[in-house]
Design a protein around this motif. Structure first.
Motif, PDB file in Angstrom:
ATOM      1  N   GLN A  20      47.001-121.906  12.172  1.00  0.00           N
ATOM      2  CA  GLN A  20      46.122-122.937  11.634  1.00  0.00           C
ATOM      3  C   GLN A  20      45.398-123.628  12.783  1.00  0.00           C
ATOM      4  N   GLY A  31      32.552-124.110   9.459  1.00  0.00           N
ATOM      5  CA  GLY A  31      33.856-124.334   8.832  1.00  0.00           C
ATOM      6  C   GLY A  31      34.917-123.608   9.598  1.00  0.00           C
ATOM      7  N   ASP A  32      36.114-124.167   9.556  1.00  0.00           N
ATOM      8  CA  ASP A  32      37.228-123.507  10.212  1.00  0.00           C
ATOM      9  C   ASP A  32      37.743-122.394   9.330  1.00  0.00           C
ATOM     10  N   THR A  33      38.185-121.325   9.953  1.00  0.00           N
ATOM     11  CA  THR A  33      38.793-120.223   9.226  1.00  0.00           C
ATOM     12  C   THR A  33      40.173-119.978   9.785  1.00  0.00           C
ATOM     13  N   ALA A 169      46.563-124.440   3.254  1.00  0.00           N
ATOM     14  CA  ALA A 169      45.282-125.078   2.938  1.00  0.00           C
ATOM     15  C   ALA A 169      44.919-126.090   4.017  1.00  0.00           C
ATOM     16  N   PRO A 170      43.642-126.199   4.375  1.00  0.00           N
ATOM     17  CA  PRO A 170      43.212-127.199   5.366  1.00  0.00           C
ATOM     18  C   PRO A 170      43.582-128.608   4.922  1.00  0.00           C
ATOM     19  N   GLU A 172      41.972-131.304   4.920  1.00  0.00           N
ATOM     20  CA  GLU A 172      40.941-132.045   4.195  1.00  0.00           C
ATOM     21  C   GLU A 172      40.646-131.456   2.818  1.00  0.00           C
ATOM     22  N   SER A 173      41.369-130.429   2.404  1.00  0.00           N
ATOM     23  CA  SER A 173      41.111-129.799   1.111  1.00  0.00           C
ATOM     24  C   SER A 173      41.721-130.619  -0.019  1.00  0.00           C
ATOM     25  N   SER A 174      41.413-130.230  -1.264  1.00  0.00           N
ATOM     26  CA  SER A 174      41.936-130.928  -2.441  1.00  0.00           C
ATOM     27  C   SER A 174      43.231-130.311  -2.950  1.00  0.00           C
ATOM     28  N   VAL A 175      43.818-129.407  -2.172  1.00  0.00           N
ATOM     29  CA  VAL A 175      45.064-128.752  -2.577  1.00  0.00           C
ATOM     30  C   VAL A 175      46.240-129.692  -2.330  1.00  0.00           C
ATOM     31  N   GLN A 177      50.194-130.950  -1.782  1.00  0.00           N
ATOM     32  CA  GLN A 177      51.320-130.418  -1.029  1.00  0.00           C
ATOM     33  C   GLN A 177      52.614-130.761  -1.762  1.00  0.00           C
ATOM     34  N   GLY A 212      46.115-134.260  -2.054  1.00  0.00           N
ATOM     35  CA  GLY A 212      45.023-133.453  -2.572  1.00  0.00           C
ATOM     36  C   GLY A 212      44.329-134.160  -3.720  1.00  0.00           C
TER      37      GLY A 212
END
Length: 383
Positions: A20, A31-33, A169-170, A172-175, A177, A212
């Motif tokens: 990560q 964007g980061d990958t 998931a990054p 800053e994502s809406s996923v 935890q 998220g």
């Protein structure tokens, strides 16, 4: 000329590390990958090797053939490991085992690919397992793989802890935890012409999530179960003939489709309001001084998209509502119903008709964000 028979290629003890990237204040990248690298310390035993490139289209315009046409061989992976490398709070690199004891048997003959895959979850988790078994008949002539190939596969998840996978998931994502144990038996089928079917039960147990899109909410559920039936037809339109959900707070039945005409959807559900609002107070903007002790909500809706305008019809009913507000008990013995007809253009809602009814009130409304009117037919307040 490359050999047609590749023999057997065996790879022992491969290790895949998923790294990560650290979040930077400014970045020129869009964007980061997630980068991945393979530990090449594995030993390889090869019985014959070779590579065949595909034929280019000839002058007559005939499509070329894929490189695998008339090729045969087998690839074996033994004791594969997948790790996640993260930076801890002290800024140090640490790795976590995601999957281990991976075994892959991939065989190709007569344009037919047979797959047998099994993996176990990491050592720090419960003894979960992932399996995939199936076959695919690959097209010999170049074109859209999904339209030309046929496939049949069974994918099974048994007691898989999803926490380390959510961590991929990054930040800053809406996923959200947290933790949940996944069990599922999915069937994947594809027939010539692009007819794809994904069907089967999906169950999450011991659900404990936050962050998220859940924000400050922290739902803890014994079970969240789905019955999935997803299809793609020859016109490349997606359909969801049936999606059933059953959880601690209620049940939902949903049907939908998405194609050239846009989104079409319909559904109905029944919810235990005290459980739902206790689990998701932030999402439903529940007041701190309100506590529901009883109440059942029923909802039915239809969505129809036409010319980029979403038309909405919904009916909701709340029955047997009881609880406390400011420590004072209240009981609504009569049902409370709401009906809505409206539309949405972009982010602009338009309410054609809103009706709210109960024994003590009868209210109608219509309008939009700029101008909304309410008309009360009856409001009774009992002392």
């Amino acid at each position: 000329m490359a050999p047609k028979n590749l023999g057997t290629i065996t790879v022992d003890d491969p290790v895949v590390v998923i790294t990560q990237p650290q979040v930077q204040a400014q970045s020129d990248a869009e964007g980061d990958t997630v980068a991945s690298q393979t530990d090449s310390s594995a030993s390889a035993k090869t019985e014959g090797s070779g590579k065949k490139t595909s034929n280019s289209e000839d002058k007559a315009g005939k499509p070329g053939t894929w490189f695998w046409h008339k090729m045969s061989g087998k690839v074996l992976f033994n004791r594969a490991v997948v790790k996640l490398q993260q930076v801890n709070q002290q800024g140090e690199q640490e790795s976590q085992m995601l999957l281990q004891d991976g075994a892959l048997d991939l065989a190709l003959a007569s344009d037919t690919l047979n797959l047998n895959l099994s993996l176990k979850t990491g050592a720090e988790q419960a003894e979960g397992q992932i399996k995939a078994v199936g076959s695919a008949h690959l097209p010999s002539v170049k074109g859209s793989l999904l339209d030309l190939m046929t496939a049949d596969m069974e994918v099974t998840f048994t007691d898989v802890q999803v926490a380390p996978f959510l961590a991929l998931a990054p930040a800053e994502s809406s996923v959200p935890q947290g933790q949940a144990i996944l069990t599922s038996e999915l069937t994947v089928k594809n027939t010539e012409g692009g007819n794809l079917v994904l069907r089967g039960p999906i169950t999450l147990k011991e659900v404990d999530l936050t962050g998220g899109f859940l924000a400050e909410d922290h739902p803890q559920l014994e079970q969240l179960a789905f019955e999935l039936d997803l299809q793609r037809d020859e016109q490349k339109e997606w359909r969801l003939p049936e999606l059933k959900m059953l959880s601690d707070f209620g049940s939902v039945d949903l049907q939908s489709s998405y194609g050239k005409q846009g989104l079409q959807a319909a559904g109905k559900g029944t919810f235990d309001l005290p459980v739902l609002l206790t689990q998701l107070p932030g999402l439903f903007k529940v007041q701190e001084n309100l506590r529901l002790e009883n109440g059942i909500a029923s909802l039915a809706f239809e969505l129809t998209e036409q010319n980029k305008v979403m038309h909405i019809t919904a009916d909701a009913t709340v029955e047997d509502l009881a609880g406390r507000q400011n420590r004072q008990p209240f009981v609504w013995k009569s049902p409370l119903s709401l009906s809505l007809n409206g539309s949405m253009t972009g982010k602009e809602p338009e309410v054609d008709k809103l009706v709210l009814k109960a024994d003590f009130l009868d209210i109608e409304g219509q309008g939009n964000l700029q101008h909304f009117t309410l008309k009360a037919q009856q409001i009774l307040i009992k002392q």
